[in-house]
Motif scaffolding. Structure first.
Motif, short mmCIF file in Angstrom:
data_model
loop_
_atom_site.label_atom_id
_atom_site.label_comp_id
_atom_site.label_asym_id
_atom_site.label_seq_id
_atom_site.Cartn_x
_atom_site.Cartn_y
_atom_site.Cartn_z
N ILE A 248 -41.26 13.94 36.30
CA ILE A 248 -41.92 13.62 37.56
C ILE A 248 -43.42 13.81 37.37
CG2 ILE A 248 -42.11 14.22 40.01
CD1 ILE A 248 -39.29 15.61 39.63
N GLY A 249 -44.18 12.78 37.67
CA GLY A 249 -45.63 12.92 37.53
C GLY A 249 -46.34 11.63 37.92
N PHE A 250 -47.65 11.66 37.87
CA PHE A 250 -48.44 10.46 38.15
C PHE A 250 -48.86 9.82 36.84
CE2 PHE A 250 -52.61 8.41 39.12
CZ PHE A 250 -52.09 7.35 39.84
N ALA A 251 -49.82 10.41 36.15
CA ALA A 251 -50.23 9.91 34.83
C ALA A 251 -49.37 10.55 33.74
CB ALA A 251 -51.70 10.22 34.59
N GLY A 252 -49.28 9.89 32.60
CA GLY A 252 -48.51 10.42 31.48
C GLY A 252 -49.15 11.65 30.88
N ALA A 253 -48.33 12.48 30.24
CA ALA A 253 -48.81 13.73 29.66
C ALA A 253 -49.90 13.49 28.61
CB ALA A 253 -47.64 14.49 29.04
N ARG A 254 -49.75 12.44 27.80
CA ARG A 254 -50.74 12.16 26.76
C ARG A 254 -52.09 11.81 27.37
NH1 ARG A 254 -49.41 7.33 22.75
NH2 ARG A 254 -49.65 6.22 24.74
N VAL A 255 -52.07 11.02 28.46
CA VAL A 255 -53.32 10.65 29.14
C VAL A 255 -54.00 11.90 29.71
CG1 VAL A 255 -54.30 9.37 31.09
CG2 VAL A 255 -52.50 8.34 29.68
N ILE A 256 -53.21 12.79 30.29
CA ILE A 256 -53.77 14.02 30.87
C ILE A 256 -54.39 14.89 29.78
CG2 ILE A 256 -53.22 16.14 32.13
CD1 ILE A 256 -50.99 14.56 33.54
N GLN B 228 -55.60 13.96 26.90
CA GLN B 228 -56.83 13.34 26.42
C GLN B 228 -57.97 13.49 27.42
OE1 GLN B 228 -55.55 9.32 25.68
NE2 GLN B 228 -54.73 9.80 23.64
N THR B 229 -57.63 13.56 28.71
CA THR B 229 -58.65 13.68 29.75
C THR B 229 -59.20 15.10 29.84
OG1 THR B 229 -57.59 11.93 31.04
CG2 THR B 229 -59.15 13.35 32.21
N ILE B 230 -58.30 16.09 29.89
CA ILE B 230 -58.74 17.49 30.06
C ILE B 230 -58.99 18.18 28.71
CG2 ILE B 230 -57.50 17.63 32.25
CD1 ILE B 230 -55.40 19.33 30.85
N ARG B 231 -58.61 17.50 27.62
CA ARG B 231 -58.80 18.03 26.26
C ARG B 231 -58.17 19.40 26.08
NH1 ARG B 231 -62.75 14.80 23.83
NH2 ARG B 231 -63.88 13.48 25.30
N GLU B 232 -56.97 19.55 26.63
CA GLU B 232 -56.21 20.78 26.49
C GLU B 232 -54.75 20.45 26.24
OE1 GLU B 232 -56.60 23.54 29.67
OE2 GLU B 232 -58.80 23.44 29.73
N LYS B 233 -54.07 21.38 25.57
CA LYS B 233 -52.65 21.22 25.33
C LYS B 233 -51.89 21.61 26.59
CE LYS B 233 -49.00 20.55 22.68
NZ LYS B 233 -48.66 19.20 22.17
N GLU C 213 -45.37 23.88 27.93
CA GLU C 213 -44.04 23.40 27.64
C GLU C 213 -43.31 23.03 28.94
OE1 GLU C 213 -41.05 22.26 25.06
OE2 GLU C 213 -43.01 23.08 24.52
N GLY C 214 -42.66 21.88 28.93
CA GLY C 214 -41.90 21.46 30.10
C GLY C 214 -42.75 20.90 31.22
N PHE C 215 -44.03 20.65 30.95
CA PHE C 215 -44.92 20.09 31.97
C PHE C 215 -44.37 18.78 32.50
CE2 PHE C 215 -48.70 17.52 33.11
CZ PHE C 215 -49.27 18.36 34.05
N GLN C 216 -44.42 18.59 33.83
CA GLN C 216 -43.93 17.41 34.53
C GLN C 216 -42.40 17.30 34.58
OE1 GLN C 216 -46.08 14.09 32.71
NE2 GLN C 216 -47.49 14.06 34.44
N ARG C 217 -41.71 18.33 34.17
CA ARG C 217 -40.26 18.35 34.34
C ARG C 217 -39.91 19.06 35.64
NH1 ARG C 217 -37.72 14.51 31.30
NH2 ARG C 217 -38.91 14.30 29.37
N ALA C 218 -38.73 18.75 36.19
CA ALA C 218 -38.34 19.24 37.51
C ALA C 218 -38.43 20.76 37.62
CB ALA C 218 -36.92 18.77 37.83
#
Length: 283
Positions: A225-233, A235-240, A243-248
């Motif tokens: 569940i999310g708006f933008a994809g994890a890879r885009v985020i 690259q935008t915030i330049r942080e890792k 774990e489990g980000f954007q999962r229910a």
């Protein structure tokens, strides 16, 4: 068919190779194990080995969520290719292909029935239909679903699954976001609940509109569940990302969801929710 097989089949004294149905087994997308299709279906399309919830379409979902018989609402008629869009294929051809593959007219289907004895209009987005993308047809189906709920005096329950707005319809697809928001306001004005069940995956413009406006937000385990994809985020915030980000489960822990419910428990939990939110109407 290879030359060897052609010759083999032409010889009457050579025993024919026994054929096996290709759909007897299913490879789980969660654990990668092969699961007997019948066993998977009996387990509500949930992997018996790792509990991964597979994506399911409207017909299967309606059969699981309603008490028994249900009535599928007619799809609204809308312009099918308003922009005459073409990329590597004509948009009209993509729609025809999706209809042939899924047997549905578009990505959102509504039905009327009862859940735990409570009347409800239920909408189900089909990710198999062009990624469940939101275009004019989906927006119109959402509004019609709400209108039927208001007319019946029952809640509107939607199961979301989408990759976002449908790019082939440009700004017309984005216009469905405020339309859905106004429809939800109509439901609230009528004093009726709006319940959202987020399934894997729910992303993009759908998440940015009606998927996150429920009176109660429910999700299936492990749903993305999310708006933008994890890879885009990243690259935008330049942080890792954690774990489990954007999962229910992560969103539940951080207050974006009210509950994460296993598929086998959804009918009972939704019925309980309807009963609580509609207590005054029942009285």
């Amino acid at each position: 068919m290879s030359w060897l097989n052609s010759v083999r089949n032409a010889l009457p004294f050579v025993a024919k190779k026994a054929s096996t149905e290709e759909n007897l087994w299913h490879k789980c997308k969660g654990c990668g194990q092969m699961v007997f299709v019948k066993e998977l279906e009996e387990n509500l399309s949930v992997c018996p080995k790792c509990d991964h919830h597979e994506r399911i379409g409207p017909k299967i979902r309606f059969g699981q969520i309603f008490d028994g018989d249900y009535q599928v609402l007619p799809m609204p008629r809308v312009p099918e290719d308003p922009l005459k869009f073409r990329d590597s294929k004509r948009y009209a051809d993509r729609i025809r292909t999706a209809r042939t593959a899924t047997g549905e007219q578009d990505a959102l289907v509504n039905a009327r029935g009862t859940i735990g004895g409570y009347g409800a209009i239920v909408g189900v987005q089909d990710f198999a239909f062009m990624g469940g993308s939101m275009g004019i047809a989906v927006g119109e189906a959402f509004v019609r679903g709400v209108e039927n709920a208001v007319a019946d005096g029952v809640p509107y329950v939607i199961f979301t699954a989408a990759g976002g707005a449908r790019m082939q319809e440009g700004i017309l697809s984005l216009m469905q976001m405020p339309r859905a928001t106004v429809a939800i306001a109509m439901l609230h004005d009528a004093g009726l609940p709006y319940i959202v069940v987020l399934t894997d995956p729910t992303t993009g413009g759908v998440t940015a509109s009606y998927a996150m406006l429920g009176d109660v937000q429910i999700a299936e385990p492990g749903a993305l569940i999310g708006f933008a994809g994890a890879r885009v985020i990243e690259q935008t915030i330049r942080e890792k990302l954690p774990e489990g980000f954007q999962r229910a489960e992560y969103l539940l822990d951080h207050g974006m969801l009210d509950m994460v419910v296993h598929r086998r428990d959804l009918p009972e939990r939704i019925a309980q929710t309807i009963g609580y939110l509609c207590a005054k109407q029942a009285a």
